[in-house]
Design a protein around this motif. Structure first.
Motif, PDB file in Angstrom:
ATOM      1  N   PRO A 197      -1.705  21.648   5.266  1.00 21.24           N
ATOM      2  CA  PRO A 197      -2.495  22.643   6.002  1.00 21.24           C
ATOM      3  C   PRO A 197      -2.099  22.731   7.475  1.00 21.24           C
ATOM      4  O   PRO A 197      -2.579  23.622   8.184  1.00 21.24           O
ATOM      5  N   ALA A 198      -1.250  21.817   7.928  1.00 20.79           N
ATOM      6  CA  ALA A 198      -0.910  21.774   9.358  1.00 20.79           C
ATOM      7  C   ALA A 198       0.019  22.917   9.737  1.00 20.79           C
ATOM      8  O   ALA A 198       0.599  23.602   8.890  1.00 20.79           O
ATOM      9  N   SER A 199       0.165  23.080  11.042  1.00 20.39           N
ATOM     10  CA  SER A 199       1.031  24.145  11.567  1.00 20.39           C
ATOM     11  C   SER A 199       2.461  23.649  11.786  1.00 20.39           C
ATOM     12  O   SER A 199       3.294  24.382  12.307  1.00 20.39           O
ATOM     13  N   LYS A 200       2.713  22.414  11.391  1.00 17.76           N
ATOM     14  CA  LYS A 200       4.058  21.862  11.522  1.00 17.76           C
ATOM     15  C   LYS A 200       4.592  21.491  10.145  1.00 17.76           C
ATOM     16  O   LYS A 200       3.841  21.081   9.260  1.00 17.76           O
ATOM     17  N   LYS A 201       5.890  21.587  10.008  1.00 14.95           N
ATOM     18  CA  LYS A 201       6.498  21.219   8.726  1.00 14.95           C
ATOM     19  C   LYS A 201       6.441  19.704   8.525  1.00 14.95           C
ATOM     20  O   LYS A 201       6.339  18.939   9.491  1.00 14.95           O
ATOM     21  N   LYS A 202       6.498  19.279   7.279  1.00 16.82           N
ATOM     22  CA  LYS A 202       6.418  17.868   6.920  1.00 16.82           C
ATOM     23  C   LYS A 202       7.612  17.485   6.045  1.00 16.82           C
ATOM     24  O   LYS A 202       8.133  18.308   5.282  1.00 16.82           O
ATOM     25  N   LYS A 203       8.024  16.226   6.170  1.00 18.91           N
ATOM     26  CA  LYS A 203       9.129  15.701   5.360  1.00 18.91           C
ATOM     27  C   LYS A 203       8.546  14.921   4.184  1.00 18.91           C
ATOM     28  O   LYS A 203       7.772  13.985   4.356  1.00 18.91           O
ATOM     29  N   LEU A 204       8.921  15.332   2.963  1.00 12.58           N
ATOM     30  CA  LEU A 204       8.457  14.674   1.740  1.00 12.58           C
ATOM     31  C   LEU A 204       9.606  13.905   1.107  1.00 12.58           C
ATOM     32  O   LEU A 204      10.710  14.446   0.935  1.00 12.58           O
ATOM     33  N   LEU A 205       9.347  12.638   0.755  1.00 13.35           N
ATOM     34  CA  LEU A 205      10.317  11.800   0.043  1.00 13.35           C
ATOM     35  C   LEU A 205       9.695  11.364  -1.278  1.00 13.35           C
ATOM     36  O   LEU A 205       8.534  10.936  -1.310  1.00 13.35           O
ATOM     37  N   TYR A 206      10.466  11.449  -2.360  1.00 16.41           N
ATOM     38  CA  TYR A 206       9.923  10.958  -3.637  1.00 16.41           C
ATOM     39  C   TYR A 206      11.072  10.533  -4.550  1.00 16.41           C
ATOM     40  O   TYR A 206      12.222  10.954  -4.398  1.00 16.41           O
ATOM     41  N   ARG A 207      10.728   9.700  -5.515  1.00 20.10           N
ATOM     42  CA  ARG A 207      11.664   9.310  -6.567  1.00 20.10           C
ATOM     43  C   ARG A 207      10.850   8.864  -7.782  1.00 20.10           C
ATOM     44  O   ARG A 207       9.675   8.503  -7.664  1.00 20.10           O
ATOM     45  N   SER A 208      11.480   8.861  -8.925  1.00 19.88           N
ATOM     46  CA  SER A 208      10.770   8.504 -10.161  1.00 19.88           C
ATOM     47  C   SER A 208      11.709   7.766 -11.089  1.00 19.88           C
ATOM     48  O   SER A 208      12.945   7.817 -10.931  1.00 19.88           O
ATOM     49  N   LYS A 209      11.105   7.125 -12.071  1.00 24.38           N
ATOM     50  CA  LYS A 209      11.883   6.366 -13.048  1.00 24.38           C
ATOM     51  C   LYS A 209      11.138   6.402 -14.376  1.00 24.38           C
ATOM     52  O   LYS A 209       9.929   6.156 -14.420  1.00 24.38           O
ATOM     53  N   VAL A 210      11.855   6.708 -15.456  1.00 24.46           N
ATOM     54  CA  VAL A 210      11.256   6.786 -16.778  1.00 24.46           C
ATOM     55  C   VAL A 210      11.669   5.557 -17.579  1.00 24.46           C
ATOM     56  O   VAL A 210      12.854   5.211 -17.637  1.00 24.46           O
ATOM     57  N   LYS A 211      10.687   4.923 -18.204  1.00 25.89           N
ATOM     58  CA  LYS A 211      10.963   3.778 -19.070  1.00 25.89           C
ATOM     59  C   LYS A 211      10.460   4.091 -20.473  1.00 25.89           C
ATOM     60  O   LYS A 211       9.458   4.773 -20.643  1.00 25.89           O
ATOM     61  N   SER A 212      11.173   3.574 -21.450  1.00 24.48           N
ATOM     62  CA  SER A 212      10.667   3.726 -22.810  1.00 24.48           C
ATOM     63  C   SER A 212       9.443   2.844 -22.980  1.00 24.48           C
ATOM     64  O   SER A 212       9.223   1.914 -22.206  1.00 24.48           O
ATOM     65  N   THR A 213       8.648   3.115 -23.986  1.00 25.39           N
ATOM     66  CA  THR A 213       7.425   2.330 -24.198  1.00 25.39           C
ATOM     67  C   THR A 213       7.746   0.864 -24.429  1.00 25.39           C
ATOM     68  O   THR A 213       7.056  -0.041 -23.948  1.00 25.39           O
ATOM     69  N   SER A 214       8.858   0.606 -25.142  1.00 32.19           N
ATOM     70  CA  SER A 214       9.232  -0.792 -25.406  1.00 32.19           C
ATOM     71  C   SER A 214       9.592  -1.527 -24.110  1.00 32.19           C
ATOM     72  O   SER A 214       9.282  -2.700 -23.932  1.00 32.19           O
ATOM     73  N   GLU A 215      10.238  -0.815 -23.186  1.00 30.99           N
ATOM     74  CA  GLU A 215      10.619  -1.425 -21.905  1.00 30.99           C
ATOM     75  C   GLU A 215       9.404  -1.710 -21.039  1.00 30.99           C
ATOM     76  O   GLU A 215       9.349  -2.688 -20.312  1.00 30.99           O
ATOM     77  N   SER A 216       8.406  -0.843 -21.130  1.00 26.30           N
ATOM     78  CA  SER A 216       7.250  -0.983 -20.257  1.00 26.30           C
ATOM     79  C   SER A 216       6.268  -2.030 -20.733  1.00 26.30           C
ATOM     80  O   SER A 216       5.373  -2.432 -20.030  1.00 26.30           O
ATOM     81  N   VAL A 217       6.433  -2.488 -22.001  1.00 27.69           N
ATOM     82  CA  VAL A 217       5.515  -3.509 -22.523  1.00 27.69           C
ATOM     83  C   VAL A 217       5.834  -4.857 -21.929  1.00 27.69           C
ATOM     84  O   VAL A 217       6.985  -5.228 -21.840  1.00 27.69           O
TER      85      VAL A 217
END
Length: 613
Positions: free
Chosen positions: A593-613
């Motif tokens: 909502p601000a009047s200035k631009k913002k820098k967004l950083l993101y990353r993600s990682k997908v694991k199979s169900t067996s890996e996440s157990v």
């Protein structure tokens, strides 16, 4: 204080007084920048006194003062492959190698042996010995008349009694004996000038040969009385050997060092950072080119710099320093290596705000001994970084990036100032061309103003290596040269020590959120898997939410994180995860909502169900 000869301040000079420990400066611009460094205190004082005027000037020159970025960072490293060098540089390199070979043959890279007494000292010792002998001779001469009078008195007393007799003689005989003894006295008196003359002749002889006692001196004084003769001989026996001893010792001292000099004359193999200065090692050219570039390919100046650096390393004890335990673990947060830039250069961070801790400051700079230890620690850290982080092969990475955080730095004047200047000088003189870029972040406005004033005094090569960023632009400036996954959290990135979910191999995506707008991020997921993500908006003050939307028609959207406003003082990184049983996507929504631009950083990682157990 990290890996390169870089001075204390912004443009290689101003930073000198602002940075607390050692903001090193590339030694390429040696003499011009030394002059700048000497002028630094006056410049900084003037910058402070005319604070308001400088602020206006900086704003006018750089636009928005809060977001101003100074410096182009346009420096590009030259190739270290000899085949890629222009002909004049090839010629300079060949000439440089010839000078090094000649210097090795002449043992110019060897430390001199413990200095034997110089000739002047030996001659001085001989002169001193002569003076002592003369003085020693004069003293007994002055005493001799008095001592001879005593034997004469004894002779006169003894004359009263007949020699070899135990009974007294008649007084008449005694008086006649006294008359007789007067004759020897007169003879003795007549003999004395002769004695003095013989002594005077003996003295010059002794001066000519101070180390050799004259055998005649023991018989110089001859009297009829045995007691007088023995007394004079005893004095001379004491004086002559004592005077001869220092001269003999001085002669031996002068002769003794000769074997040492001959032993030291044997050429030693010379290596610097594990690289030989001569031979077929491909890394040799890379090291030699550093010294040549630091002196603009002026071969004799490069040779003088190299010789000085090698001798300094031996005097400073670099080899033994590498394994020394200096017991300063508290400084690990002040200067440290972390990750690499986008071109593969290792990055060294200098965080001088850590010295706001008074106990830490006192431990580092409290007294002369502590400051000396701090200097050794800084050089040790640099040397270890060079050996472990750099590759001197022609196509390897042989320089590093320095990041200096000026936020909450200690005042310019303090206990640290002397050791800072000393470290800067050492780094500048002995570590040429080890900086690829020097990035100053959280730079106060007056620092930028001072940089503008000093900029005309710096070479273009130096200016092209330095970048200055104000607090509002620091993270964004770093991301131009270093990927966000490599930048520590404290400087705006996503790198965290011992992160169990993400590593530097997990790339970060950067987005810019325009003022008064919404940005959505879609992360596709497959069936029977767990998706994990993390994001960061620099400065926050945005609204954030996450939901899962299945691919199947008629599926229900699942709210994963309810939309909420994230304040500026929120945790720097938001994390989330979701276990899915059907294909779909995670949608992250960020509203600015601000009047200035913002820098967004993101990353993600997908694991199979067996890996996440």
């Amino acid at each position: 204080m990290a890996e390169e000869p870089q001075p204390e301040a912004a443009p290689a000079a101003v930073a000198a007084t602002t940075e607390v420990a050692v903001a090193e400066k590339a030694p390429v611009e040696a003499e011009k920048e030394k002059k700048v460094e000497e002028e630094t205190p006056a410049v900084e004082a003037e910058a402070k006194e005319e604070k308001k005027d400088e602020a206006a000037a900086a704003a006018a020159a750089g636009g928005d003062e809060a977001g101003a970025i100074e410096g182009t960072g346009s420096f590009k490293e030259e190739s270290n492959l000899v085949a890629d060098l222009p002909d004049p540089e090839k010629k300079a390199l060949d000439e440089f190698k010839q000078l090094i070979a000649a210097a090795l043959a002449a043992c110019e890279f060897n430390l001199p042996p413990p200095p034997p007494p110089p000739k002047a000292k030996v001659e001085a010792a001989v002169e001193e010995t002569k003076a002592e002998e003369t003085k020693a001779e004069e003293e007994p001469k002055a005493e001799e008349p008095a001592k001879e009078e005593e034997p004469k008195a004894e002779v006169a007393a003894a004359a009263a009694a007949p020699p070899e007799a135990g009974t007294e003689e008649p007084k008449a005989e005694a008086s006649s004996e006294e008359a007789k003894t007067e004759e020897p006295k007169a003879e003795a008196a007549a003999d004395e000038p002769a004695k003095e003359e013989s002594k005077a002749e003996a003295a010059p002889a002794e001066e000519a040969k101070p180390a050799e006692p004259e055998p005649e001196e023991k018989t110089v004084v001859v009297t009829e009385e045995e007691a007088a003769t023995k007394t004079v001989e005893a004095i001379e026996e004491t004086v002559v050997p004592a005077a001869a001893a220092p001269a003999a010792a001085a002669t031996e001292e002068a002769a003794a060092p000769e074997p040492e000099v001959q032993a030291a004359a044997a050429p030693e193999p010379v290596l610097i950072w594990g690289v030989p200065l001569v031979g077929d090692d491909e890394r040799t050219d890379t090291v030699l080119l550093k010294f040549l570039r630091a002196r603009e390919f002026k071969v004799k100046e490069a040779m003088a710099m190299l010789r000085s650096a090698v001798l300094w390393r031996k005097r400073f004890g670099i080899e033994s320093l590498l394994d020394a335990d200096l017991a300063l673990p508290e400084l690990d947060s002040v200067v440290f290596y972390r990750g690499a830039d986008r071109e593969g250069h290792p990055v060294c961070y200098n965080v001088y705000g850590e010295f706001q801790d008074k106990d830490l400051y006192e431990k580092a700079f409290g007294d002369e001994e502590k400051r000396e230890r701090f200097l050794k620690w800084r050089i040790q850290l640099l040397e270890r970084g060079i050996l472990s982080q750099l590759d001197f092969s022609p196509s390897g990475i042989c320089s590093m990036v320095q990041v200096t955080d000026l936020k909450n730095s200690p005042p310019m004047l303090g206990k640290h100032r002397a050791v800072t200047r000393q470290a800067v000088a050492l780094l500048q003189d002995n570590y040429p061309e080890f900086i690829a870029k020097k990035v100053f972040i959280n730079v106060p406005w007056w620092y930028l103003a001072a940089n503008k004033m000093m900029s005309p005094f710096l070479t273009q090569r130096t200016k092209s290596k330095f970048i200055f960023a104000s607090p509002a632009k620091s993270a964004e400036t770093l991301f131009r040269y270093i990927a966000p996954e490599q930048v520590p959290v404290q400087f705006g990135g996503l790198f965290k020590e011992d992160d169990p979910e993400f590593t530097t191999s997990d790339a970060v995506t950067e987005l810019t959120i325009k003022p008064s707008s919404k940005e959505t991020v879609e992360i596709p997921v497959t069936e029977n898997s767990t998706i994990g993500w993390e994001l960061r908006v620099l400065g926050w003050e945005v609204s954030y939410g996450a939901e899962f939307t299945p691919d199947a028609e008629g599926g229900y959207t699942v709210i994963v994180q309810k939309t909420r406003k994230v304040p500026a003082n929120e945790e720097p990184i938001m994390k989330g995860s979701f276990k899915v049983g059907e294909p779909g996507k995670i949608v992250l929504t960020i509203n600015n909502p601000a009047s200035k631009k913002k820098k967004l950083l993101y990353r993600s990682k997908v694991k199979s169900t067996s890996e996440s157990v």
